[in-house]
Design a protein around this motif. Structure first.
Motif, mmCIF file in Angstrom:
data_model
loop_
_atom_site.group_PDB
_atom_site.id
_atom_site.type_symbol
_atom_site.label_atom_id
_atom_site.label_comp_id
_atom_site.label_asym_id
_atom_site.label_seq_id
_atom_site.Cartn_x
_atom_site.Cartn_y
_atom_site.Cartn_z
ATOM 1 N N SER A 157 0.814 -1.207 0.000
ATOM 2 C CA SER A 157 0.000 0.000 0.000
ATOM 3 C C SER A 157 0.853 1.264 0.000
ATOM 4 N N ASP A 158 0.313 2.316 -0.610
ATOM 5 C CA ASP A 158 0.917 3.643 -0.529
ATOM 6 C C ASP A 158 0.507 4.379 0.743
ATOM 7 N N ASP A 159 -0.516 3.869 1.422
ATOM 8 C CA ASP A 159 -1.070 4.522 2.610
ATOM 9 C C ASP A 159 -0.076 4.421 3.776
ATOM 10 N N LEU A 160 0.228 5.568 4.381
ATOM 11 C CA LEU A 160 1.190 5.574 5.491
ATOM 12 C C LEU A 160 0.703 4.757 6.678
ATOM 13 N N PHE A 161 -0.595 4.752 6.947
ATOM 14 C CA PHE A 161 -1.117 3.950 8.048
ATOM 15 C C PHE A 161 -0.865 2.466 7.820
ATOM 16 N N ASP A 162 -0.938 2.030 6.564
ATOM 17 C CA ASP A 162 -0.682 0.628 6.247
ATOM 18 C C ASP A 162 0.807 0.301 6.329
ATOM 19 N N GLU B 264 4.124 25.383 10.092
ATOM 20 C CA GLU B 264 3.490 24.295 9.357
ATOM 21 C C GLU B 264 4.515 23.524 8.540
ATOM 22 N N GLU B 265 4.261 22.239 8.414
ATOM 23 C CA GLU B 265 5.037 21.371 7.530
ATOM 24 C C GLU B 265 4.076 20.544 6.687
ATOM 25 N N PHE B 266 4.440 20.345 5.442
ATOM 26 C CA PHE B 266 3.684 19.464 4.566
ATOM 27 C C PHE B 266 4.646 18.423 3.988
ATOM 28 N N GLY B 267 4.156 17.202 3.846
ATOM 29 C CA GLY B 267 4.998 16.154 3.291
ATOM 30 C C GLY B 267 4.162 15.094 2.599
ATOM 31 N N VAL B 268 4.841 14.202 1.899
ATOM 32 C CA VAL B 268 4.193 13.073 1.222
ATOM 33 C C VAL B 268 5.024 11.822 1.463
ATOM 34 N N SER B 269 4.379 10.681 1.397
ATOM 35 C CA SER B 269 5.097 9.423 1.553
ATOM 36 C C SER B 269 6.087 9.233 0.414
ATOM 37 N N THR B 270 7.147 8.501 0.683
ATOM 38 C CA THR B 270 8.188 8.302 -0.316
ATOM 39 C C THR B 270 7.752 7.307 -1.388
ATOM 40 N N TYR B 271 8.401 7.406 -2.514
ATOM 41 C CA TYR B 271 8.140 6.474 -3.614
ATOM 42 C C TYR B 271 8.548 5.058 -3.235
ATOM 43 N N GLU B 272 9.459 4.932 -2.269
ATOM 44 C CA GLU B 272 9.963 3.620 -1.865
ATOM 45 C C GLU B 272 8.973 2.823 -1.024
ATOM 46 N N LYS B 273 7.860 3.447 -0.601
ATOM 47 C CA LYS B 273 6.860 2.776 0.239
ATOM 48 C C LYS B 273 7.478 2.215 1.512
ATOM 49 N N ASP B 274 8.362 2.996 2.129
ATOM 50 C CA ASP B 274 9.115 2.537 3.296
ATOM 51 C C ASP B 274 8.671 3.200 4.590
ATOM 52 N N ALA B 275 7.452 3.755 4.611
ATOM 53 C CA ALA B 275 6.870 4.406 5.795
ATOM 54 C C ALA B 275 7.559 5.709 6.153
ATOM 55 N N LYS B 276 8.332 6.270 5.244
ATOM 56 C CA LYS B 276 8.966 7.560 5.478
ATOM 57 C C LYS B 276 8.203 8.661 4.756
ATOM 58 N N ILE B 277 8.395 9.885 5.244
ATOM 59 C CA ILE B 277 7.732 11.051 4.681
ATOM 60 C C ILE B 277 8.791 12.042 4.220
ATOM 61 N N ASN B 278 8.684 12.507 2.998
ATOM 62 C CA ASN B 278 9.541 13.580 2.510
ATOM 63 C C ASN B 278 8.846 14.916 2.741
ATOM 64 N N LEU B 279 9.520 15.829 3.455
ATOM 65 C CA LEU B 279 8.964 17.159 3.650
ATOM 66 C C LEU B 279 9.118 17.959 2.361
ATOM 67 N N ILE B 280 8.032 18.577 1.927
ATOM 68 C CA ILE B 280 8.060 19.313 0.664
ATOM 69 C C ILE B 280 7.814 20.806 0.856
ATOM 70 N N TRP B 281 7.375 21.222 2.052
ATOM 71 C CA TRP B 281 7.140 22.646 2.310
ATOM 72 C C TRP B 281 7.126 22.858 3.811
ATOM 73 N N GLN B 282 7.690 23.973 4.259
ATOM 74 C CA GLN B 282 7.609 24.331 5.667
ATOM 75 C C GLN B 282 7.803 25.826 5.818
ATOM 76 N N ASN B 283 7.409 26.334 6.972
ATOM 77 C CA ASN B 283 7.702 27.722 7.292
ATOM 78 C C ASN B 283 8.259 27.779 8.701
ATOM 79 N N MET B 284 9.000 28.811 9.015
ATOM 80 C CA MET B 284 9.496 29.016 10.372
ATOM 81 C C MET B 284 9.912 30.472 10.509
ATOM 82 N N GLY B 285 10.014 30.920 11.738
ATOM 83 C CA GLY B 285 10.422 32.288 11.985
ATOM 84 C C GLY B 285 9.393 33.045 12.792
ATOM 85 N N PRO B 286 9.792 34.098 13.482
ATOM 86 C CA PRO B 286 8.882 34.831 14.353
ATOM 87 C C PRO B 286 7.627 35.352 13.670
#
Length: 272
Positions: free
Chosen positions: A28-33, A136-158
């Motif tokens: 499955s591509d689903d992270l819960f799975d 905020e951080e946004f990410g998607v599961s990796t193409y490898e289907k290894d239960a990891k998440i690649n972060l694709i966007w974030q913000n930080m700072g006062p």
């Protein structure tokens, strides 16, 4: 009748899906799975007691704010109250972290500031009012289907837009390791963060965190060490707890979405 030239035939190699999970349609591509720990991690957490110190254990001091560079933290900088919402839907990941800062101590507010620097952000008075921000951080599961998440966007700072956008590196990830979630964020030339969040308690009702952040500012490297403890929250208690935190920290700039009728009332960061 199968094609003699298709994978797995007597004339060809075995199908890739037999040896590589990326091509296995049964994986499955689903992270819960992919890892049940993601289901435990998703949800509402707080109020989280978070502590920061510089290398050597000295509490992190407040610093004047530069409105041009958008750097500096003119509030109490060694102890925060934090709430977080973690949403995981199939392949998608979103982490919203709400930081509440106490007013800066009097000795910081009374000092003379360099030209162009400020001892407060937004509206309010140094030493009397605290501050709030959303990371905020946004990410998607990796193409490898290894239960990891690649972060694709974030913000930080006062002001929440000091650094916004893609991490600009392929090695910013969130992953599971046994009973913990490990987060690594690298923004080249700005900051590198490594943090582990470990489940505690029989019902996994608490997250215990520890981490380090190395920041580069005007050629100088500063290492910051953090620790945290967060209980799991019910969704119905989340917004009322945020309202109390705004009052407890004497925050002047309260966002409009806090009075919204929805369960959270906040969309993407640009609407916060």
């Amino acid at each position: 009748m199968g094609n003699s030239m298709s994978c797995g035939s007597p004339l060809t190699m075995a199908c890739l899906g037999l040896t590589d999970r990326r091509y296995d349609p049964t994986v499955s591509d689903d992270l819960f799975d992919q890892d049940a720990l993601w289901r435990e991690y998703a949800g509402f957490w707080g109020p989280e007691a978070r502590r920061y110190s510089v290398a050597g254990g000295t509490p992190r001091p407040p610093t004047p704010y530069d409105p041009v560079q958008k750097k500096g933290l003119p509030f109490r900088a060694d102890a925060f109250v934090v709430f977080r919402v973690i949403r995981i839907e199939e392949t998608r990941y979103r982490n919203m972290v709400f930081y509440f800062y106490e007013p800066a101590p009097a000795e910081f507010c009374d000092q003379d500031l360099p030209e162009g620097m400020q001892n407060f952000i937004g509206n309010g008075v140094c030493g009397e009012n605290g501050f709030f921000q959303v990371i905020e951080e946004f990410g998607v599961s990796t193409y490898e289907k290894d239960a990891k998440i690649n972060l694709i966007w974030q913000n930080m700072g006062p002001e929440s837009d000091e650094v916004s956008g893609p991490p600009r590196t392929k090695i910013s990830t969130v992953s599971t390791v046994e009973n913990s979630v490990f987060r690594y964020l690298n923004i080249p030339g700005v900051v590198a963060v490594a943090e582990s969040l470990t489940f505690m308690g029989e019902d996994r009702g608490h997250l215990v965190g520890s981490g380090t952040a190395t920041k580069l500012d005007q050629g100088n490297l500063t290492q910051i060490v953090s620790s945290s403890l967060a209980p799991r929250m019910d969704e119905a208690d989340f917004v009322p707890a945020l309202r109390r935190a705004f009052a407890d920290h004497s925050v002047v700039d309260v966002p409009d979405w806090l009075s919204g009728a929805g369960p959270l009332g906040v969309g993407c960061l640009g609407g916060a």
